[in-house]
Design an enzyme around this catalytic site. Structure first.
Site, PDB file in Angstrom:
ATOM      1  N   PHE A 178       1.056  -1.715  -0.248  1.00 30.60           N
ATOM      2  CA  PHE A 178       0.088   0.130   0.051  1.00 30.60           C
ATOM      3  C   PHE A 178       0.533   1.252  -0.216  1.00 30.60           C
ATOM      4  O   PHE A 178       1.963   1.514   1.001  1.00 30.60           O
ATOM      5  CB  PHE A 178      -1.198   0.407   1.177  1.00 30.60           C
TER       6      PHE A 178
ATOM      7  N   ASP B  82       2.590  -4.634   8.968  1.00 32.19           N
ATOM      8  CA  ASP B  82       0.898  -4.148   8.698  1.00 32.19           C
ATOM      9  C   ASP B  82       0.046  -4.926   8.386  1.00 32.19           C
ATOM     10  O   ASP B  82      -0.376  -5.511   6.946  1.00 32.19           O
ATOM     11  CB  ASP B  82       1.384  -3.018   6.600  1.00 32.19           C
TER      12      ASP B  82
ATOM     13  N   TYR C 273     -10.542   1.036  11.094  1.00 32.75           N
ATOM     14  CA  TYR C 273     -11.749   1.497  10.471  1.00 32.75           C
ATOM     15  C   TYR C 273     -12.246   0.333   8.988  1.00 32.75           C
ATOM     16  O   TYR C 273     -13.459   0.464   8.323  1.00 32.75           O
ATOM     17  CB  TYR C 273     -11.394   3.332   9.858  1.00 32.75           C
ATOM     18  N   LYS C 274     -11.503  -0.396   9.141  1.00 33.68           N
ATOM     19  CA  LYS C 274     -11.427  -1.486   8.571  1.00 33.68           C
ATOM     20  C   LYS C 274     -12.178  -2.830   8.442  1.00 33.68           C
ATOM     21  O   LYS C 274     -13.740  -2.458   9.239  1.00 33.68           O
ATOM     22  CB  LYS C 274     -10.160  -2.214   7.059  1.00 33.68           C
TER      23      LYS C 274
HETATM   24  C1  LIG Z   1      -5.796   1.186   4.459  1.00 32.71           C
HETATM   25  C2  LIG Z   1      -4.526   0.650   4.946  1.00 32.71           C
HETATM   26  C3  LIG Z   1      -3.541   2.096   5.052  1.00 32.71           C
HETATM   27  C4  LIG Z   1      -4.480   3.491   5.643  1.00 32.71           C
HETATM   28  O1  LIG Z   1      -3.600   4.220   6.265  1.00 32.71           O
HETATM   29  P1  LIG Z   1      -4.259   5.440   6.633  1.00 32.71           P
HETATM   30  O2  LIG Z   1      -3.230   6.490   7.575  1.00 32.71           O
HETATM   31  O3  LIG Z   1      -4.620   5.172   8.089  1.00 32.71           O
HETATM   32  O4  LIG Z   1      -4.151   6.375   5.663  1.00 32.71           O
HETATM   33  C5  LIG Z   1      -2.402   2.206   5.389  1.00 32.71           C
HETATM   34  N1  LIG Z   1      -1.304   0.641   5.006  1.00 32.71           N
HETATM   35  C6  LIG Z   1      -2.267  -0.334   4.297  1.00 32.71           C
HETATM   36  C7  LIG Z   1      -1.950  -1.309   3.942  1.00 32.71           C
HETATM   37  C8  LIG Z   1      -3.970  -0.449   3.995  1.00 32.71           C
HETATM   38  O5  LIG Z   1      -3.995  -1.318   4.045  1.00 32.71           O
END
Ligand SMILES: *Cc1c(COP(=O)(O)O)cnc(C)c1O
Length: 415
Positions: free
Chosen positions: A130, A199, A224-225
């Protein structure tokens, strides 16, 4: 109704009737939309507005500053961390909640390089990550004098060596839904003495993670997921107990101090995971998250995993049955050991197809240019939903001929 449709609908009804988690759906505010985007923004637990109303009107409105003590606001980050801990296989005292995943990635990567043996100059980063993780690792590397080595997770063992200071990996690939080998890759990094940061954004609340069992060093993840904490709810940071005494945060804010109200000029870190905190906790989001975790009471994460695999298997079976050959191709691994809790279908007409799916009450999302993404959240998605999603997808594809890209910009924000 074709014979296929009848048979699959009957099978869905049977699977729903036997589903031990079926009763959980009633805990959420949902309508007859098939909501397959809970891997981006989880649904609203029904009791949450009432709880937040109390936080705002009584705890803030009436108790005001007394709530830092009397309503437990000050200790919320570690208390809520302890509530998430069992879902990711961690004993108490190792998780704190606060900041975004992005900020926690930064803290964890810098801290990992500070835990590593001296004289090492490489940070290995998942090349398919990501994007935010990659951006932050880049900056962390510049600040700490390391260089980034970007490798696909499968190539990590070969890239590890005496120069590896730290490794940053995604547990589940957000595009394809591929589940990476957390136990194996963690063990491989440890063989060269390098700590690993995982992560868990797409695995926390979706499948067993086993942080303690597999000897993970540091981990971060979204709430939040699959954890339904609400838009932008604070993330978590895991610091394994054995690293806590040496954990050296690059963002040592005052709330991570051993005696924050001593207001000392000299920094002295608190003991435990608390030293992963930064500034004043965002109480409204945090307490919304805390309330949302009630939906997990009495839920076994193994049952969630079993249902998730059954749902994604069944969705793939329905897609195969309903959708004309050649229009979509699954990029999600078929092997259970390599699958997270989503199905990603490559489709040349992905943009107009997803627009039309959403208009017809099947909400997934799009990963440009050509991936249709469907997240399966076992607490509130059922087998009839999976069947309907595949059937509506087939209807939409019948109306949008192959070769019509229609690449209009999507405006929705998704993560
Ligand atoms: C959704 C997601 C994020 C989001 O990071 P935020 O700081 O909450 O915007 C980071 N890493 C991964 C792998 C994700 O899927």
């Amino acid at each position: 109704m074709s014979e296929n449709t009848g048979t699959l609908a009957a099978k869905a009804a049977e699977l729903d009737a036997a589903d031990e988690l079926a009763g959980r759906r009633g805990l959420f505010t949902l309508d007859d939309t098939v909501y397959l985007d809970g891997n981006s923004l989880g649904a609203l637990p029904r009791h949450l507005p009432g709880r937040l109303h109390d936080v705002i009107t009584r705890e803030w409105g009436e108790l005001r500053i007394r709530s830092w003590d009397e309503s437990g606001w000050w200790t919320a980050p570690e208390r809520i961390g302890d509530r998430i801990a069992p879902l990711v296989g961690a004993a108490a005292g190792q998780l704190v909640v606060g900041d975004s995943t992005s900020v926690n990635v930064f803290k964890a990567v810098v801290a990992a390089t500070r835990l590593a043996p001296g004289g090492r100059d490489e940070i290995l980063v998942d090349a398919t990550t990501f994007p935010t993780d990659g951006y932050l690792a880049q900056s962390a590397a510049r600040l700490t004098g390391h260089r980034i080595v970007a490798v696909a997770p499968a190539d990590v063992p070969a890239a590890l060596g005496p120069r590896t200071a730290a490794v940053l990996l995604n547990h589940v690939d957000f595009r394809t839904g591929r589940l990476h080998d957390l136990p194996g890759l963690t063990a491989a990094a440890h063989r060269v003495g390098a700590p690993v940061v995982w992560d868990l954004c797409h695995s926390a609340g979706a499948l067993p993670v086993g942080l303690d069992e597999h000897g993970v060093d540091l981990a971060v993840g979204c709430t939040y997921k699959y954890l339904n904490g609400g838009p932008g709810s604070p993330a978590f940071l895991y610091v394994a107990e054995r690293h806590q005494a040496a954990f050296d945060s690059p963002l040592p804010g005052w709330t991570s101090h051993a005696d924050p109200f001593g207001m000392a000029a000299e920094y002295a870190p608190a003991d435990g995971a608390v030293r992963g905190r930064t500034g004043t906790p965002d109480i409204l989001s945090m307490l919304a998250l805390e309330a949302s975790l009630d939906v997990w009471d009495g839920v076994r994460i193994e049952a969630v995993r079993a249902k998730s695999l059954a749902l994604t298997d069944f969705f793939l079976e329905c897609v195969e049955a309903h959708v004309p050959a050649g229009r979509v191709e699954s990029v999600t691994p078929s092997a259970h050991a390599e699958r997270g809790s989503q199905v990603s279908l490559r489709c040349a007409e992905a943009e107009p197809v997803m627009r039309e799916l959403i208009a017809r009450g099947v909400v997934g999302d799009l990963r440009r240019p050509d991936v249709l993404r469907f997240g399966f959240t076992p607490l509130y998605v059922g087998f009839a939903d999976a069947e309907r999603a595949a059937r509506v997808l087939a209807e939409v594809l019948a109306e949008i001929p192959a070769g019509e890209p229609g690449a209009r910009d999507a405006v929705r924000v998704e993560a």
